[in-house]
Design an enzyme around this catalytic site. Structure first.
Site, PDB file in Angstrom:
ATOM      1  N   TYR A 199      -2.231  11.453   2.213  1.00 22.53           N
ATOM      2  CA  TYR A 199      -3.076  11.612   1.032  1.00 22.53           C
ATOM      3  C   TYR A 199      -3.175  13.078   0.620  1.00 22.53           C
ATOM      4  CZ  TYR A 199      -4.658   6.792   1.675  1.00 22.53           C
ATOM      5  OH  TYR A 199      -4.713   5.430   1.780  1.00 22.53           O
ATOM      6  N   HIS A 251      -6.711  -6.632  -1.563  1.00 19.43           N
ATOM      7  CA  HIS A 251      -5.637  -5.699  -1.235  1.00 19.43           C
ATOM      8  C   HIS A 251      -4.830  -6.162  -0.033  1.00 19.43           C
ATOM      9  CE1 HIS A 251      -3.801  -1.691  -1.235  1.00 19.43           C
ATOM     10  NE2 HIS A 251      -3.975  -1.660   0.082  1.00 19.43           N
ATOM     11  N   ASP A 284       0.842  -1.189   0.000  1.00 18.37           N
ATOM     12  CA  ASP A 284       0.000   0.000   0.000  1.00 18.37           C
ATOM     13  C   ASP A 284       0.887   1.253   0.000  1.00 18.37           C
ATOM     14  OD1 ASP A 284      -2.987   0.935   0.438  1.00 18.37           O
ATOM     15  OD2 ASP A 284      -1.838   2.027   1.938  1.00 18.37           O
TER      16      ASP A 284
END
Length: 293
Positions: free
Chosen positions: A216, A272, A109
């Site tokens: 982010y 994921h 990730d």
């Protein structure tokens, strides 16, 4: 799927790097080859427990840091403190602090995003690397611009750009929304309640909620200059859970083409969160790639 079977002696250290201090969980023989594991959102070092156990059993020394802003590591304020190259320099400094000429690296990730960039900027520090379920940043940026399906899958990234509100929503009712995001995007049983309690404790560290989201925010608001033509020279194995709800499988095929010496393996039964769902298979693939001649 919790499979921790052997009690591990985990050491906890604080290491200075790039102007901050990172908490680093360490295990294994001090003279063993060093492997550094980089977690993503919203995990912390403990998410690697199955991999730490397998690597230590093979004689590796393992470092699993809480990355900047997470759990027990420093949480500097401001979006500018979480730009990609700042995050990369944290890990470059961590590697240099080990005293090793080269280390092996594993990233998942966001940890894999950092690792892609690290292996481009500092290939001399890395012997081999394993990338899990994150495309090369240039591929990701292209897809976000030109593929409506991927834009829809990544809608949460744009939601995270809002100040304050995401923190409140994710933390409400004892982190119900964030734990739900993990469980709903993973195969059943991937995360036990005992593990999720540890995650809630990590997320509740002062300032961790905003710091995690600032990764982010910095990526979108202070975008790094990413070359579309630079090739990764570090030997790379990509392991990709094909049922990833957030990232299109097509991006894995495009990403491996950016590696001079790269190999891509799809795990069709995984999402994921492949390192939680099928740790035995993932660990085998990691150890095969890291094997010393």
């Amino acid at each position: 799927m919790t499979t921790f079977t052997t009690p591990l002696e985990i050491e906890h250290h604080t290491i200075a790097t790039n102007g901050i201090h990172l908490h680093v969980a360490q295990a294994g023989p001090v003279d063993g080859p060093l492997v550094i594991l980089l977690h993503g959102f919203p995990e912390f070092w403990h998410g690697w427990m199955n991999q730490i156990e397998a690597l230590v059993a093979e004689g590796y020394r393992v470092w699993a840091p809480d990355q900047r802003g997470y759990n027990l590591s420093d949480k500097p304020q401001g979006i500018e403190s979480y730009t990609l190259d700042v995050l990369v320099d944290d890990i470059a400094g961590l590697i240099r602090s080990s005293g090793r000429e080269q280390v092996d690296m594993i990233g998942h990730d966001w940890g894999a995003i950092v690792l892609w960039r690290l292996s481009e900027r500092y290939p001399e520090l890395i012997r081999r690397q394993v990338i899990m379920n994150v495309p090369h940043p240039a591929v990701m940026m292209d897809f976000l611009k030109s593929h409506a399906k991927q834009m829809m899958k990544s809608a949460y990234v744009f939601f995270f750009q809002i100040p304050d509100l995401p923190e409140k929503i994710l933390a409400a009712k004892d982190w119900k929304r964030l734990t739900g995001m993990l469980q709903q995007s993973a195969n059943e049983g991937a995360f036990s309640e005992e593990e999720l309690d540890l995650y809630r404790e990590a997320w509740s560290q002062p300032g961790a909620d905003t710091a995690m989201l600032n990764w982010y925010r910095a990526l979108m608001q202070k975008r790094p200059e990413i070359s579309d033509t630079a090739m990764i020279t570090v030997p790379t194995r990509m392991i990709w859970g094909s049922n990833d709800q957030a990232l299109s499988k097509e991006m894995s095929d495009l990403s491996i083409r950016k590696c001079v010496n790269g190999e891509l393996i799809h795990l069709d039964h995984c999402t994921h969160w492949l390192h939680h769902e099928d740790p035995k298979r993932v660990n085998t693939l990691i150890l095969q790639h890291l094997k010393y001649d």
